[in-house]
Design a protein around this motif. Structure first.
Motif, PDB file in Angstrom:
ATOM      1  N   GLY A   1       8.646  -8.344   7.366  1.00 16.98           N
ATOM      2  CA  GLY A   1       9.827  -8.247   6.526  1.00 16.98           C
ATOM      3  C   GLY A   1      10.328  -6.839   6.334  1.00 16.98           C
ATOM      4  N   VAL A   2      11.301  -6.721   5.397  1.00 17.84           N
ATOM      5  CA  VAL A   2      11.953  -5.453   5.075  1.00 17.84           C
ATOM      6  C   VAL A   2      11.932  -5.269   3.559  1.00 17.84           C
ATOM      7  CG1 VAL A   2      14.151  -4.202   5.122  1.00 17.84           C
ATOM      8  CG2 VAL A   2      13.479  -5.590   7.075  1.00 17.84           C
ATOM      9  N   ILE A   3      11.631  -4.064   3.109  1.00 17.08           N
ATOM     10  CA  ILE A   3      11.594  -3.770   1.676  1.00 17.08           C
ATOM     11  C   ILE A   3      13.009  -3.752   1.120  1.00 17.08           C
ATOM     12  CG2 ILE A   3      11.014  -2.049  -0.086  1.00 17.08           C
ATOM     13  CD1 ILE A   3       8.685  -1.188   1.721  1.00 17.08           C
ATOM     14  N   ARG A   4      13.261  -4.599   0.118  1.00 13.64           N
ATOM     15  CA  ARG A   4      14.559  -4.654  -0.555  1.00 13.64           C
ATOM     16  C   ARG A   4      14.525  -3.935  -1.908  1.00 13.64           C
ATOM     17  NH1 ARG A   4      17.081  -5.136   3.611  1.00 13.64           N
ATOM     18  NH2 ARG A   4      17.414  -7.157   4.565  1.00 13.64           N
ATOM     19  N   GLU A   5      13.313  -3.790  -2.473  1.00 16.39           N
ATOM     20  CA  GLU A   5      13.154  -3.056  -3.727  1.00 16.39           C
ATOM     21  C   GLU A   5      11.727  -2.553  -3.810  1.00 16.39           C
ATOM     22  OE1 GLU A   5      13.158  -3.760  -8.573  1.00 16.39           O
ATOM     23  OE2 GLU A   5      13.824  -5.381  -7.271  1.00 16.39           O
TER      24      GLU A   5
ATOM     25  N   GLN B   1       0.835  -1.200   0.000  1.00 14.21           N
ATOM     26  CA  GLN B   1       0.000   0.000   0.000  1.00 14.21           C
ATOM     27  C   GLN B   1       0.871   1.253   0.000  1.00 14.21           C
ATOM     28  OE1 GLN B   1      -2.517  -0.211   3.475  1.00 14.21           O
ATOM     29  NE2 GLN B   1      -4.037  -1.464   2.449  1.00 14.21           N
ATOM     30  N   ALA B   2       0.599   2.152  -0.921  1.00  7.62           N
ATOM     31  CA  ALA B   2       1.141   3.510  -0.944  1.00  7.62           C
ATOM     32  C   ALA B   2       2.649   3.608  -0.731  1.00  7.62           C
ATOM     33  CB  ALA B   2       0.403   4.360   0.087  1.00  7.62           C
ATOM     34  N   LEU B   3       3.414   2.911  -1.568  1.00  8.10           N
ATOM     35  CA  LEU B   3       4.871   2.953  -1.435  1.00  8.10           C
ATOM     36  C   LEU B   3       5.481   4.102  -2.238  1.00  8.10           C
ATOM     37  CD1 LEU B   3       5.817  -0.810  -1.836  1.00  8.10           C
ATOM     38  CD2 LEU B   3       5.596   0.498   0.277  1.00  8.10           C
ATOM     39  N   THR B   4       6.628   4.583  -1.757  1.00  9.74           N
ATOM     40  CA  THR B   4       7.454   5.533  -2.503  1.00  9.74           C
ATOM     41  C   THR B   4       8.889   5.010  -2.466  1.00  9.74           C
ATOM     42  OG1 THR B   4       8.112   6.910  -0.626  1.00  9.74           O
ATOM     43  CG2 THR B   4       5.993   7.439  -1.676  1.00  9.74           C
ATOM     44  N   SER B   5       9.756   5.586  -3.257  1.00 10.88           N
ATOM     45  CA  SER B   5      11.153   5.149  -3.264  1.00 10.88           C
ATOM     46  C   SER B   5      11.814   5.344  -1.900  1.00 10.88           C
ATOM     47  CB  SER B   5      11.931   5.893  -4.350  1.00 10.88           C
ATOM     48  OG  SER B   5      11.876   7.287  -4.125  1.00 10.88           O
ATOM     49  N   ALA B   6      11.307   6.245  -1.096  1.00 17.55           N
ATOM     50  CA  ALA B   6      11.854   6.494   0.245  1.00 17.55           C
ATOM     51  C   ALA B   6      11.590   5.330   1.201  1.00 17.55           C
ATOM     52  CB  ALA B   6      11.270   7.782   0.818  1.00 17.55           C
TER      53      ALA B   6
ATOM     54  N   SER C   1       6.804  -0.537  -7.454  1.00 18.99           N
ATOM     55  CA  SER C   1       5.825   0.500  -7.802  1.00 18.99           C
ATOM     56  C   SER C   1       5.148   0.934  -6.506  1.00 18.99           C
ATOM     57  CB  SER C   1       4.778  -0.055  -8.781  1.00 18.99           C
ATOM     58  OG  SER C   1       3.939  -0.993  -8.125  1.00 18.99           O
ATOM     59  N   ALA C   2       4.147   1.781  -6.614  1.00 20.92           N
ATOM     60  CA  ALA C   2       3.415   2.226  -5.428  1.00 20.92           C
ATOM     61  C   ALA C   2       2.647   1.084  -4.774  1.00 20.92           C
ATOM     62  CB  ALA C   2       2.460   3.355  -5.789  1.00 20.92           C
ATOM     63  N   THR C   3       2.449  -0.005  -5.537  1.00 18.17           N
ATOM     64  CA  THR C   3       1.647  -1.118  -5.015  1.00 18.17           C
ATOM     65  C   THR C   3       2.367  -2.467  -5.018  1.00 18.17           C
ATOM     66  OG1 THR C   3       0.678  -1.495  -7.198  1.00 18.17           O
ATOM     67  CG2 THR C   3      -0.530  -0.026  -5.684  1.00 18.17           C
ATOM     68  N   LYS C   4       3.676  -2.485  -5.300  1.00 22.47           N
ATOM     69  CA  LYS C   4       4.438  -3.748  -5.310  1.00 22.47           C
ATOM     70  C   LYS C   4       5.846  -3.515  -4.783  1.00 22.47           C
ATOM     71  CE  LYS C   4       2.206  -6.649  -8.675  1.00 22.47           C
ATOM     72  NZ  LYS C   4       1.439  -7.345  -7.689  1.00 22.47           N
ATOM     73  N   ALA C   5       6.337  -4.510  -4.031  1.00 25.43           N
ATOM     74  CA  ALA C   5       7.701  -4.435  -3.501  1.00 25.43           C
ATOM     75  C   ALA C   5       8.286  -5.832  -3.387  1.00 25.43           C
ATOM     76  CB  ALA C   5       7.689  -3.775  -2.122  1.00 25.43           C
ATOM     77  N   MET C   6       9.606  -5.886  -3.370  1.00 30.58           N
ATOM     78  CA  MET C   6      10.329  -7.108  -3.045  1.00 30.58           C
ATOM     79  C   MET C   6      10.621  -7.014  -1.546  1.00 30.58           C
ATOM     80  SD  MET C   6      10.462  -8.786  -5.875  1.00 30.58           S
ATOM     81  CE  MET C   6      11.565 -10.118  -5.455  1.00 30.58           C
ATOM     82  N   VAL C   7      10.109  -8.005  -0.788  1.00 28.60           N
ATOM     83  CA  VAL C   7      10.229  -7.974   0.671  1.00 28.60           C
ATOM     84  C   VAL C   7      11.013  -9.193   1.149  1.00 28.60           C
ATOM     85  CG1 VAL C   7       8.911  -8.095   2.831  1.00 28.60           C
ATOM     86  CG2 VAL C   7       8.085  -6.675   0.944  1.00 28.60           C
ATOM     87  N   CYS C   8      12.042  -8.938   1.956  1.00 28.55           N
ATOM     88  CA  CYS C   8      12.852 -10.005   2.541  1.00 28.55           C
ATOM     89  C   CYS C   8      12.215 -10.412   3.872  1.00 28.55           C
ATOM     90  CB  CYS C   8      14.281  -9.523   2.767  1.00 28.55           C
ATOM     91  SG  CYS C   8      15.331 -10.777   3.532  1.00 28.55           S
ATOM     92  N   ILE C   9      11.870 -11.727   3.993  1.00 31.28           N
ATOM     93  CA  ILE C   9      11.207 -12.213   5.214  1.00 31.28           C
ATOM     94  C   ILE C   9      12.174 -12.910   6.165  1.00 31.28           C
ATOM     95  CG2 ILE C   9       8.983 -12.394   4.047  1.00 31.28           C
ATOM     96  CD1 ILE C   9       9.408 -15.473   4.013  1.00 31.28           C
TER      97      ILE C   9
END
Length: 140
Positions: free
Chosen positions: A120-124, A89-94, A127-135
């Motif tokens: 987890g932690v965002i690794r990439e 939800q509502a991601l930005t590059s920050a 988009s505003a609605t998708k991320a690569m998350v390390c669990i």
């Protein structure tokens, strides 16, 4: 007693494990690629109110309706480590490097002021609605 014939080999390790699905008063469906929680000795679809993040389901499993919170004979294979593409939800590059918490079994959001159910932690940020998350270290 010493082995006298071949037997099926079953391995479980910290990265991947089969766990029982928790039966409920309505049918329980664990979808491939979804987030799961551990509750009362079994796994259920993840929710924001969960307390123990169980990992990512790598296969589909379904349990018919029955008694509330009864461990079923159905097992689902989970991954406990790795970096996975998830809806967000509502991601930005920050948000790169920030912790995320569970919204539902298919969605995460950046941890708010009062941390919820972390997974987890965002690794990439894709988009505003998708991320690569390390669990790694979050799934129990």
């Amino acid at each position: 007693m010493a082995a006298t014939e071949n037997k099926a080999v079953c391995e479980q390790n910290s990265r991947q494990i089969a766990q029982p699905v928790l039966q409920g008063t309505s049918a329980v469906k664990i979808y491939q690629g979804s987030l799961v929680d551990i509750k009362s000795g079994g796994v259920t679809p993840a929710t924001s109110k969960g307390s123990i993040f169980g990992g990512i389901a790598v296969e589909y499993a379904e349990v018919e309706a029955g008694s509330a919170e009864t461990v079923s004979n159905v097992r689902v294979m989970l991954r406990k480590e790795g970096t996975w593409e998830v809806n967000a939800q509502a991601l930005t590059s920050a948000d790169l490097g920030k912790e995320v918490e569970i919204v539902d079994n298919d969605t995460v959001k950046v941890v708010g002021e009062t941390a919820g159910h972390k997974c987890g932690v965002i690794r990439e940020v894709i988009s505003a609605t998708k991320a690569m998350v390390c669990i790694d270290g979050y799934a129990k």
